[in-house]
Design a protein around this motif. Structure first.
Motif, short mmCIF file in Angstrom:
data_model
loop_
_atom_site.label_atom_id
_atom_site.label_comp_id
_atom_site.label_asym_id
_atom_site.label_seq_id
_atom_site.Cartn_x
_atom_site.Cartn_y
_atom_site.Cartn_z
N VAL A 55 -1.07 25.15 5.16
CA VAL A 55 0.11 25.40 5.94
C VAL A 55 0.71 26.21 5.46
CG1 VAL A 55 1.01 25.21 7.55
CG2 VAL A 55 -1.03 24.37 8.06
N ILE A 56 0.87 24.74 4.03
CA ILE A 56 2.31 24.52 3.30
C ILE A 56 2.99 26.90 2.18
CG2 ILE A 56 3.24 23.89 1.24
CD1 ILE A 56 2.84 21.37 1.87
N LEU A 57 1.00 26.65 1.35
CA LEU A 57 0.48 27.80 1.03
C LEU A 57 1.31 29.18 1.94
CD1 LEU A 57 -0.18 29.28 -1.48
CD2 LEU A 57 -2.24 29.86 -0.54
N LEU A 58 0.54 29.43 3.18
CA LEU A 58 0.87 30.04 4.04
C LEU A 58 2.76 30.37 4.15
CD1 LEU A 58 -1.11 30.15 6.87
CD2 LEU A 58 -1.69 31.54 4.76
N SER A 59 3.45 29.41 4.04
CA SER A 59 4.10 29.60 4.55
C SER A 59 5.04 30.19 3.34
CB SER A 59 5.38 28.01 5.17
OG SER A 59 5.34 26.92 3.79
N ILE A 60 4.58 28.92 2.09
CA ILE A 60 5.16 30.27 1.01
C ILE A 60 5.21 31.56 0.36
CG2 ILE A 60 5.07 30.26 -1.35
CD1 ILE A 60 4.55 27.16 -1.20
N PHE A 61 3.95 31.83 1.20
CA PHE A 61 3.77 33.58 1.36
C PHE A 61 4.49 34.22 2.27
CE2 PHE A 61 -0.81 33.00 -0.51
CZ PHE A 61 -0.84 33.36 -2.04
N ALA A 62 4.67 33.74 3.02
CA ALA A 62 5.82 34.11 4.33
C ALA A 62 6.94 34.33 3.87
CB ALA A 62 5.57 33.91 5.42
N SER A 63 7.54 33.44 2.81
CA SER A 63 8.73 33.69 2.61
C SER A 63 9.11 34.75 1.34
CB SER A 63 9.50 32.43 1.13
OG SER A 63 8.81 32.04 0.54
N PHE A 64 8.02 35.31 1.44
CA PHE A 64 8.00 36.45 0.14
C PHE A 64 7.43 37.98 0.49
CE2 PHE A 64 6.62 33.02 -3.36
CZ PHE A 64 8.30 33.64 -3.63
N GLY A 65 6.64 37.84 2.10
CA GLY A 65 6.41 39.10 2.19
C GLY A 65 4.87 39.04 2.20
N VAL A 66 4.06 39.13 3.54
CA VAL A 66 3.10 39.55 3.17
C VAL A 66 2.39 40.87 2.04
CG1 VAL A 66 1.42 40.33 4.57
CG2 VAL A 66 2.96 39.08 5.98
N GLY A 67 3.61 40.97 1.82
CA GLY A 67 2.89 42.29 1.37
C GLY A 67 2.27 42.16 -0.25
N LEU A 68 2.60 40.92 -0.95
CA LEU A 68 3.10 40.50 -1.90
C LEU A 68 1.47 40.56 -2.21
CD1 LEU A 68 3.82 38.25 -4.59
CD2 LEU A 68 3.96 35.84 -2.76
N ILE A 69 0.58 39.54 -0.95
CA ILE A 69 -0.51 39.56 -1.06
C ILE A 69 -2.10 40.49 -1.51
CG2 ILE A 69 -3.06 38.30 -0.20
CD1 ILE A 69 -0.81 37.07 1.19
N PHE A 70 -1.10 41.84 -1.29
CA PHE A 70 -2.18 42.38 -1.52
C PHE A 70 -1.55 43.82 -2.25
CE2 PHE A 70 -2.44 40.81 3.31
CZ PHE A 70 -3.62 40.92 3.34
N ASP A 71 -0.53 43.86 -2.68
CA ASP A 71 -0.18 44.35 -3.37
C ASP A 71 -0.82 45.01 -5.15
OD1 ASP A 71 1.65 45.56 -5.90
OD2 ASP A 71 3.06 46.55 -4.01
N PRO A 72 -0.83 45.71 -4.99
CA PRO A 72 -2.33 45.74 -6.41
C PRO A 72 -1.25 45.83 -7.71
CG PRO A 72 -2.38 48.10 -5.07
CD PRO A 72 -1.24 47.18 -4.66
N ALA A 73 -0.04 46.22 -7.49
CA ALA A 73 1.00 46.25 -8.80
C ALA A 73 1.50 44.38 -9.02
CB ALA A 73 2.09 46.53 -9.01
N ILE A 74 1.22 43.82 -8.07
CA ILE A 74 1.94 42.22 -8.61
C ILE A 74 -0.60 42.05 -9.16
CG2 ILE A 74 1.22 40.12 -6.93
CD1 ILE A 74 4.12 41.54 -7.66
N ALA A 75 -1.39 41.77 -8.26
CA ALA A 75 -2.03 41.82 -9.07
C ALA A 75 -3.16 41.82 -9.71
CB ALA A 75 -3.56 42.63 -7.83
#
Length: 345
Positions: A55-75
């Motif tokens: 839950v904490i991890l999802l809330s952290i991701f949510a604070s940066f936006g969902v695109g963070l997880i799926f963006d290829p450049a971030i990867a």
């Protein structure tokens, strides 16, 4: 008779039934209920801990936006920042001369470390304001009292939750392997959060241009990553030692955590001042001075870690060869030959 047993059990000649007097075993339905409830409570406690971390991890991701997880450049940036830590963890893994560790336990430890790292983020963030009024001294105390102990504890927790309890965790050296994997998982999620804070996702593109994003954040995080592997491999080694020395389990685990947390806090304390001093004295760019410090500091403690691993390897090979030689008395019998040849290849 074990000195930790009750006086009645120690003095018994074996003719008495001491169940519920000085010994205990599962006999009645009430005993069975107690065993079932204990199993349920321990398993549910672990499940709730993992759920809370998720839950904490999802809330952290949510604070940066969902695109963070799926963006290829971030990867790409994340992958680049993780390569050195991955290489060191892989070396620790292949240094295990006992049985190979199963992929399922390695993956589980990695994922659990990603999750438990969130506890460190929350606790570090909550404690930091308490030390800020003390200035530079407060920063040092923060590293030694909060950051080092908490981060090394949550990484060790990732090993303790699952791999440690598995029967395939069957050697002291396994603790170093799973500790290194936990350090890798921690480095990955920490690097991801640093990258997310430092770059503008909308302006990122795949390719070499991504290397300079966020003032070279991928390169900077790549320098920090191996440290997490080194620290938690130390703590993990002692966790493995504790598993096979249950009479001294607590002190051994604490020793490993103290070593890991101290090295971790020492790195955090020295990296800024030493880098600045080296840059000024030798006229080096900050990144180059940082690289030099990391190579010297992490290399020194990494070598100490590897010496410990090599010492275990040498002892394992020596004792295994000795067992093989003892099979026939002269070490040249058919029973001993396959094992000796295996280590000479």
């Amino acid at each position: 008779m074990d000195s930790r047993s009750d006086p009645v059990e120690r003095g018994d000649d074996g003719d008495r039934d001491l169940y519920d007097v000085a010994t205990w075993e599962e006999r009645t339905s009430l005993d069975g209920l107690a065993v079932a409830l204990y199993w349920l409570l321990t398993r549910s406690a672990k499940a709730l801990l993992v759920l809370l971390a998720g839950v904490i991890l999802l809330s952290i991701f949510a604070s940066f936006g969902v695109g963070l997880i799926f963006d290829p450049a971030i990867a790409v940036l994340l992958a680049l920042s993780t390569v050195p830590a991955l290489g060191l963890a892989a070396y620790v893994y292949v240094s295990d001369v006992t049985t190979g560790e199963p992929l399922s336990l390695l993956v589980a430890t990695f994922l659990l470390s990603v999750l438990t790292a969130t506890f460190a983020a929350v606790l570090n963030g909550a404690a930091r304001p308490l030390f800020e009024p003390l200035g530079f001294l407060g920063t040092i105390l923060f590293f030694f009292v909060i950051v080092g102990p908490i981060e090394e504890t949550v990484k060790l927790l990732a090993v303790r939750l699952y791999a440690y309890t598995d029967e395939r965790f069957d050697a002291v050296i396994d603790g170093a392997v799973y500790g290194a994997i936990a350090g890798l998982g921690f480095a990955v999620i920490e690097n991801l959060l640093y990258i997310a804070r430092s770059v503008d996702i909308a302006e990122l593109s795949l390719g070499l241009a991504a290397l300079g994003a966020g003032d070279g954040i991928a390169a900077l995080r790549a320098l920090a990553g191996p440290g997490h592997v080194v620290y938690s491999a130390f703590a993990g080694y002692y966790l493995g030692l504790a598993k096979f020395n249950p009479e001294n389990r607590g002190p051994i685990v604490i020793k490993g955590l103290v070593i890991a947390a101290t090295i971790h806090a020492l790195y955090n304390t020295l990296v800024g001042p030493v880098t600045a001093i080296a840059s000024g004295l030798f006229g080096l760019p900050q990144v180059l001075a940082l690289f030099g410090f990391v190579v010297v500091f992490q290399g020194a403690f990494g070598y100490v870690l590897l010496r410990k691993i090599w010492r275990y390897r040498d002892a394992y090979l020596a004792t295994r060869n000795a067992r093989g030689s003892g099979a026939t008395g002269d070490g040249r019998g058919p029973e001993a030959t396959p094992e000796r040849d295996e280590f000479e290849e």
